[in-house]
Design a protein around this motif. Structure first.
Motif, PDB file in Angstrom:
ATOM      1  N   ALA A   1       0.831  -1.205   0.000  1.00  0.00           N
ATOM      2  CA  ALA A   1       0.000   0.000   0.000  1.00  0.00           C
ATOM      3  C   ALA A   1       0.867   1.258   0.000  1.00  0.00           C
ATOM      4  O   ALA A   1       0.613   2.212  -0.754  1.00  0.00           O
ATOM      5  CB  ALA A   1      -0.924  -0.004   1.220  1.00  0.00           C
ATOM      6  N   GLY A   2       1.900   1.257   0.845  1.00  0.00           N
ATOM      7  CA  GLY A   2       2.814   2.405   0.869  1.00  0.00           C
ATOM      8  C   GLY A   2       3.550   2.561  -0.445  1.00  0.00           C
ATOM      9  O   GLY A   2       3.733   3.681  -0.948  1.00  0.00           O
ATOM     10  N   ALA A   3       3.963   1.423  -1.026  1.00  0.00           N
ATOM     11  CA  ALA A   3       4.676   1.451  -2.308  1.00  0.00           C
ATOM     12  C   ALA A   3       3.788   2.005  -3.415  1.00  0.00           C
ATOM     13  O   ALA A   3       4.232   2.806  -4.246  1.00  0.00           O
ATOM     14  CB  ALA A   3       5.156   0.044  -2.665  1.00  0.00           C
ATOM     15  N   PHE A   4       2.523   1.569  -3.440  1.00  0.00           N
ATOM     16  CA  PHE A   4       1.598   2.042  -4.471  1.00  0.00           C
ATOM     17  C   PHE A   4       1.377   3.546  -4.354  1.00  0.00           C
ATOM     18  O   PHE A   4       1.370   4.262  -5.364  1.00  0.00           O
ATOM     19  CB  PHE A   4       0.265   1.309  -4.355  1.00  0.00           C
ATOM     20  CG  PHE A   4      -0.808   1.856  -5.265  1.00  0.00           C
ATOM     21  CD1 PHE A   4      -0.748   1.645  -6.631  1.00  0.00           C
ATOM     22  CD2 PHE A   4      -1.856   2.610  -4.751  1.00  0.00           C
ATOM     23  CE1 PHE A   4      -1.718   2.169  -7.480  1.00  0.00           C
ATOM     24  CE2 PHE A   4      -2.830   3.137  -5.586  1.00  0.00           C
ATOM     25  CZ  PHE A   4      -2.764   2.915  -6.952  1.00  0.00           C
ATOM     26  N   TRP A   5       1.206   4.025  -3.109  1.00  0.00           N
ATOM     27  CA  TRP A   5       0.952   5.459  -2.907  1.00  0.00           C
ATOM     28  C   TRP A   5       2.157   6.288  -3.353  1.00  0.00           C
ATOM     29  O   TRP A   5       1.994   7.381  -3.912  1.00  0.00           O
ATOM     30  CB  TRP A   5       0.620   5.722  -1.432  1.00  0.00           C
ATOM     31  CG  TRP A   5      -0.448   6.761  -1.263  1.00  0.00           C
ATOM     32  CD1 TRP A   5      -0.303   8.041  -0.794  1.00  0.00           C
ATOM     33  CD2 TRP A   5      -1.843   6.614  -1.564  1.00  0.00           C
ATOM     34  NE1 TRP A   5      -1.509   8.695  -0.793  1.00  0.00           N
ATOM     35  CE2 TRP A   5      -2.472   7.834  -1.271  1.00  0.00           C
ATOM     36  CE3 TRP A   5      -2.617   5.564  -2.061  1.00  0.00           C
ATOM     37  CZ2 TRP A   5      -3.840   8.038  -1.433  1.00  0.00           C
ATOM     38  CZ3 TRP A   5      -3.976   5.754  -2.245  1.00  0.00           C
ATOM     39  CH2 TRP A   5      -4.567   6.984  -1.925  1.00  0.00           C
ATOM     40  N   ALA A   6       3.360   5.753  -3.118  1.00  0.00           N
ATOM     41  CA  ALA A   6       4.570   6.463  -3.543  1.00  0.00           C
ATOM     42  C   ALA A   6       4.812   6.294  -5.042  1.00  0.00           C
ATOM     43  O   ALA A   6       5.358   7.189  -5.689  1.00  0.00           O
ATOM     44  CB  ALA A   6       5.770   5.945  -2.749  1.00  0.00           C
ATOM     45  N   PHE A   7       4.410   5.139  -5.586  1.00  0.00           N
ATOM     46  CA  PHE A   7       4.565   4.887  -7.017  1.00  0.00           C
ATOM     47  C   PHE A   7       3.864   5.967  -7.840  1.00  0.00           C
ATOM     48  O   PHE A   7       4.386   6.418  -8.863  1.00  0.00           O
ATOM     49  CB  PHE A   7       4.002   3.509  -7.368  1.00  0.00           C
ATOM     50  CG  PHE A   7       3.796   3.288  -8.845  1.00  0.00           C
ATOM     51  CD1 PHE A   7       4.861   2.906  -9.651  1.00  0.00           C
ATOM     52  CD2 PHE A   7       2.550   3.484  -9.433  1.00  0.00           C
ATOM     53  CE1 PHE A   7       4.675   2.712 -11.015  1.00  0.00           C
ATOM     54  CE2 PHE A   7       2.355   3.294 -10.784  1.00  0.00           C
ATOM     55  CZ  PHE A   7       3.431   2.907 -11.597  1.00  0.00           C
ATOM     56  N   ILE A   8       2.682   6.382  -7.386  1.00  0.00           N
ATOM     57  CA  ILE A   8       1.924   7.415  -8.106  1.00  0.00           C
ATOM     58  C   ILE A   8       2.753   8.690  -8.211  1.00  0.00           C
ATOM     59  O   ILE A   8       2.836   9.319  -9.277  1.00  0.00           O
ATOM     60  CB  ILE A   8       0.582   7.697  -7.401  1.00  0.00           C
ATOM     61  CG1 ILE A   8      -0.298   6.446  -7.423  1.00  0.00           C
ATOM     62  CG2 ILE A   8      -0.136   8.878  -8.047  1.00  0.00           C
ATOM     63  CD1 ILE A   8      -1.556   6.563  -6.586  1.00  0.00           C
ATOM     64  N   VAL A   9       3.392   9.049  -7.102  1.00  0.00           N
ATOM     65  CA  VAL A   9       4.232  10.260  -7.079  1.00  0.00           C
ATOM     66  C   VAL A   9       5.417  10.094  -8.031  1.00  0.00           C
ATOM     67  O   VAL A   9       5.745  10.992  -8.814  1.00  0.00           O
ATOM     68  CB  VAL A   9       4.722  10.548  -5.649  1.00  0.00           C
ATOM     69  CG1 VAL A   9       5.654  11.759  -5.631  1.00  0.00           C
ATOM     70  CG2 VAL A   9       3.543  10.775  -4.710  1.00  0.00           C
ATOM     71  N   GLY A  10       6.071   8.926  -7.955  1.00  0.00           N
ATOM     72  CA  GLY A  10       7.222   8.678  -8.822  1.00  0.00           C
ATOM     73  C   GLY A  10       6.847   8.646 -10.291  1.00  0.00           C
ATOM     74  O   GLY A  10       7.581   9.159 -11.143  1.00  0.00           O
ATOM     75  N   PHE A  11       5.689   8.069 -10.608  1.00  0.00           N
ATOM     76  CA  PHE A  11       5.227   7.996 -11.995  1.00  0.00           C
ATOM     77  C   PHE A  11       4.972   9.394 -12.557  1.00  0.00           C
ATOM     78  O   PHE A  11       5.383   9.703 -13.682  1.00  0.00           O
ATOM     79  CB  PHE A  11       3.947   7.158 -12.070  1.00  0.00           C
ATOM     80  CG  PHE A  11       3.407   7.004 -13.460  1.00  0.00           C
ATOM     81  CD1 PHE A  11       3.895   6.012 -14.295  1.00  0.00           C
ATOM     82  CD2 PHE A  11       2.417   7.846 -13.936  1.00  0.00           C
ATOM     83  CE1 PHE A  11       3.414   5.865 -15.596  1.00  0.00           C
ATOM     84  CE2 PHE A  11       1.928   7.713 -15.221  1.00  0.00           C
ATOM     85  CZ  PHE A  11       2.424   6.727 -16.053  1.00  0.00           C
ATOM     86  N   LEU A  12       4.308  10.233 -11.770  1.00  0.00           N
ATOM     87  CA  LEU A  12       4.034  11.603 -12.218  1.00  0.00           C
ATOM     88  C   LEU A  12       5.318  12.399 -12.395  1.00  0.00           C
ATOM     89  O   LEU A  12       5.436  13.219 -13.309  1.00  0.00           O
ATOM     90  CB  LEU A  12       3.114  12.304 -11.212  1.00  0.00           C
ATOM     91  CG  LEU A  12       1.678  11.765 -11.125  1.00  0.00           C
ATOM     92  CD1 LEU A  12       0.918  12.430  -9.983  1.00  0.00           C
ATOM     93  CD2 LEU A  12       0.947  11.985 -12.444  1.00  0.00           C
TER      94      LEU A  12
ATOM     95  N   GLU B   1       7.859  16.185  -7.243  1.00  0.00           N
ATOM     96  CA  GLU B   1       7.395  15.224  -6.235  1.00  0.00           C
ATOM     97  C   GLU B   1       6.944  15.877  -4.933  1.00  0.00           C
ATOM     98  O   GLU B   1       6.122  15.320  -4.202  1.00  0.00           O
ATOM     99  CB  GLU B   1       8.489  14.183  -5.941  1.00  0.00           C
ATOM    100  CG  GLU B   1       9.682  14.664  -5.154  1.00  0.00           C
ATOM    101  CD  GLU B   1      10.771  15.273  -6.026  1.00  0.00           C
ATOM    102  OE1 GLU B   1      11.887  15.481  -5.517  1.00  0.00           O
ATOM    103  OE2 GLU B   1      10.501  15.553  -7.217  1.00  0.00           O
ATOM    104  N   VAL B   2       7.462  17.066  -4.620  1.00  0.00           N
ATOM    105  CA  VAL B   2       7.041  17.738  -3.387  1.00  0.00           C
ATOM    106  C   VAL B   2       5.559  18.106  -3.468  1.00  0.00           C
ATOM    107  O   VAL B   2       4.790  17.885  -2.526  1.00  0.00           O
ATOM    108  CB  VAL B   2       7.894  18.993  -3.124  1.00  0.00           C
ATOM    109  CG1 VAL B   2       7.296  19.824  -1.978  1.00  0.00           C
ATOM    110  CG2 VAL B   2       9.331  18.603  -2.781  1.00  0.00           C
ATOM    111  N   ILE B   3       5.154  18.641  -4.608  1.00  0.00           N
ATOM    112  CA  ILE B   3       3.755  19.051  -4.784  1.00  0.00           C
ATOM    113  C   ILE B   3       2.828  17.839  -4.747  1.00  0.00           C
ATOM    114  O   ILE B   3       1.836  17.808  -4.004  1.00  0.00           O
ATOM    115  CB  ILE B   3       3.584  19.808  -6.119  1.00  0.00           C
ATOM    116  CG1 ILE B   3       4.408  21.094  -6.115  1.00  0.00           C
ATOM    117  CG2 ILE B   3       2.104  20.122  -6.371  1.00  0.00           C
ATOM    118  CD1 ILE B   3       4.457  21.808  -7.443  1.00  0.00           C
ATOM    119  N   THR B   4       3.153  16.817  -5.547  1.00  0.00           N
ATOM    120  CA  THR B   4       2.261  15.656  -5.618  1.00  0.00           C
ATOM    121  C   THR B   4       2.229  14.883  -4.308  1.00  0.00           C
ATOM    122  O   THR B   4       1.170  14.402  -3.894  1.00  0.00           O
ATOM    123  CB  THR B   4       2.686  14.712  -6.759  1.00  0.00           C
ATOM    124  OG1 THR B   4       4.081  14.429  -6.632  1.00  0.00           O
ATOM    125  CG2 THR B   4       2.409  15.334  -8.101  1.00  0.00           C
TER     126      THR B   4
END
Length: 349
Positions: free
Chosen positions: A118-129, A137-140
Motif C-alpha cells: 500500500a505504501g509502495a503504491f501510494w509512492a509509485f503514483i508520485v514517482g510515476f508523475l 514530487e514535493v507538490i504531488t
C-alpha cells in the motif's frame, strides 16, 4: 583533529549545547532545569515500562526516517511519507482482522506485505508523475497526503459500518508478544523493532552493495550524466520512490499491528511521517544515522510526556526545550566547522 574524532564529538557537543540552552529557557521561565531533565530521564529510562514504550516510539520513526533518507539519497524529496504511512496502516489493519484462519507465520508476514504494498503504491503514483510528466514530487506527495487521509478515513467507516475504527486485528497478525510485555511491565513494546532494524540493513544493502543501488544514487546525483551513460532515468525515479514508500508503509504497519492493533479515522495527520524528515536529517540520510536520529527523536518525544507530570513544566515549554535540543543536533555542521577551524589553528602553530 582527525575526522573520526570530529564525527564522535559533534553529536555529543550538539546535544550538550541543546541541553544547556534548554536549561536557560527553563530558568528564564521560572522552572528548575534539574527537575525537568530528571523527569525527562525518568520518562525514558525510569523503569522497564518507560524503556519499552520508548523503544516502541522509536520503531516507526526508524522506518519513516528510512523512507525519507532513501528518497534523499536518490535525489528525491519524499514529503508524502505521512500519506504512505496511513495507507500502510489501513492495509495492515484490514488484512489483520479480515483474513481469518491463517497461522501466525503466514498471517503476520501477509499483513506486513499488505502495508508495504500500500505504501509502495501510494509512492509509485508520485514517482510515476515525476518521471512521466515532470510533476515535482514535493507538490504531488503533499497532495497525496491529504488524499490518503480522507480515503483511509472513508474506508474505515465503510469497514466498520459507520464507526470510527476497525475491529481489533487477530492475534495471529499481531506484533505484540507476552514475553516482551512481561519483561517491560506490560508496555506496548512489540517485535516491530526487529522489522525496523532489518529494514535498516535492507536500505544499506540496496544502496551500497547492489548495481541497482548505484544506479539509483547516480540518477539522484546527476540525472543527465546517468542518462548519457545508458541508465533508464525514468525507471529509476519510479523505483526509488516506490522503495521509499515500502519503508513508509511498514511504518504504518508498526502502528496497526503493534501499538494500536486497529485502524481508526483521524481528524489530522499522525506527524510520524513528517517527523521522519527531521530523523533523516539528524541521521545524515545514512541507514545507521537514521537509527541514532530516530532514537534521539523518539526517546525525547516520549520522555517529554513525563516532564509536566513530574516536574510541573507546562507542555508548551517542554515542546520548546525538546525542539531546541533537536535544533542544535540538526545544526551540528556549525560545531563541525568550529572543530575544523580549531584543528587547523593547532596544526599551524
Amino acid at each position: 583533529m582527525s575526522n573520526r574524532v570530529v564525527n564522535i564529538l559533534v553529536p555529543i557537543v550538539s546535544v550538550i549545547v541543546g541541553l544547556i540552552v534548554g536549561a536557560i529557557v527553563m530558568v528564564a521561565s521560572g522552572y528548575s532545569p534539574t527537575e525537568g531533565y530528571i523527569a525527562l530521564w525518568n520518562g525514558i529510562f525510569g523503569d522497564s515500562y518507560t524503556i519499552g514504550e520508548s523503544i516502541r516510539q522509536i520503531t516507526p520513526y526508524i522506518l519513516s526516517g528510512l523512507a525519507v533518507a532513501f528518497a534523499f539519497r536518490t535525489g528525491l524529496f519524499n514529503i508524502g511519507v505521512e500519506g504512505q504511512l496511513l495507507a500502510g496502516w489501513t492495509a495492515a489493519a484490514y488484512v489483520g482482522y479480515a483474513v481469518e484462519g491463517l497461522p501466525s507465520f503466514i498471517h503476520l508476514p501477509l499483513a506486513l506485505l499488505a502495508a508495504a504494498a500500500a505504501g509502495a503504491f501510494w509512492a509509485f503514483i508520485v514517482g510515476f508523475l515525476k518521471a512521466r510528466l515532470s510533476v515535482h514530487e514535493v507538490i504531488t506527495s503533499i497532495m497525496m497526503n491529504y488524499i490518503a487521509l480522507h480515503v483511509t478515513n472513508a474506508l474505515i467507516k465503510v469497514w466498520s459500518d459507520g464507526g470510527d475504527k476497525t475491529e481489533k486485528i487477530q492475534e495471529s497478525a499481531s506484533l505484540r508478544s507476552p514475553f516482551l510485555e512481561s519483561i517491560t511491565d506490560y508496555s506496548r513494546l512489540h517485535w516491530g523493532i526487529i522489522v525496523a532494524l532489518l529494514m535498516v540493513a535492507v536500505m544499506w544493502f540496496i544502496l551500497d552493495k547492489t548495481t541497482r543501488g548505484y544506479e539509483l544514487k547516480a540518477v539522484g546525483f546527476n540525472s543527465q550524466a546517468a542518462e548519457y551513460s545508458g541508465m533508464n532515468v525514468k525507471k529509476n525515479i519510479i523505483l526509488a520512490m516506490t522503495i521509499s514508500g515500502v519503508f513508509a508503509g511498514l511504518a504504518g504497519a508498526m502502528e496497526a499491528l503493534g501499538t494500536f492493533e486497529y485502524a481508526s479515522t483521524k481528524g489530522g495527520f499522525t506527524g510520524i511521517g513528517f517527523d521522519g524528515i527531521a530523523v533523516a536529517l539528524l541521521g545524515a540520510n545514512t541507514p545507521l544515522g537514521v537509527v541514532f536520529g530516530a532514537t534521539l527523536f523518539g526517546s525525547l518525544k516520549f520522555g517529554a510526556n513525563n516532564m509536566p507530570n513530574e516536574a510541573g513544566i507546562p507542555v508548551e515549554l517542554v515542546e520548546i526545550v525538546i525542539a531546541l535540543i533537536i535544533f542544535f543536533v540538526a545544526s551540528g555542521y556549525v560545531i563541525r566547522l568550529l572543530f575544523q577551524k580549531f584543528g587547523k589553528k593547532k596544526e599551524g602553530k
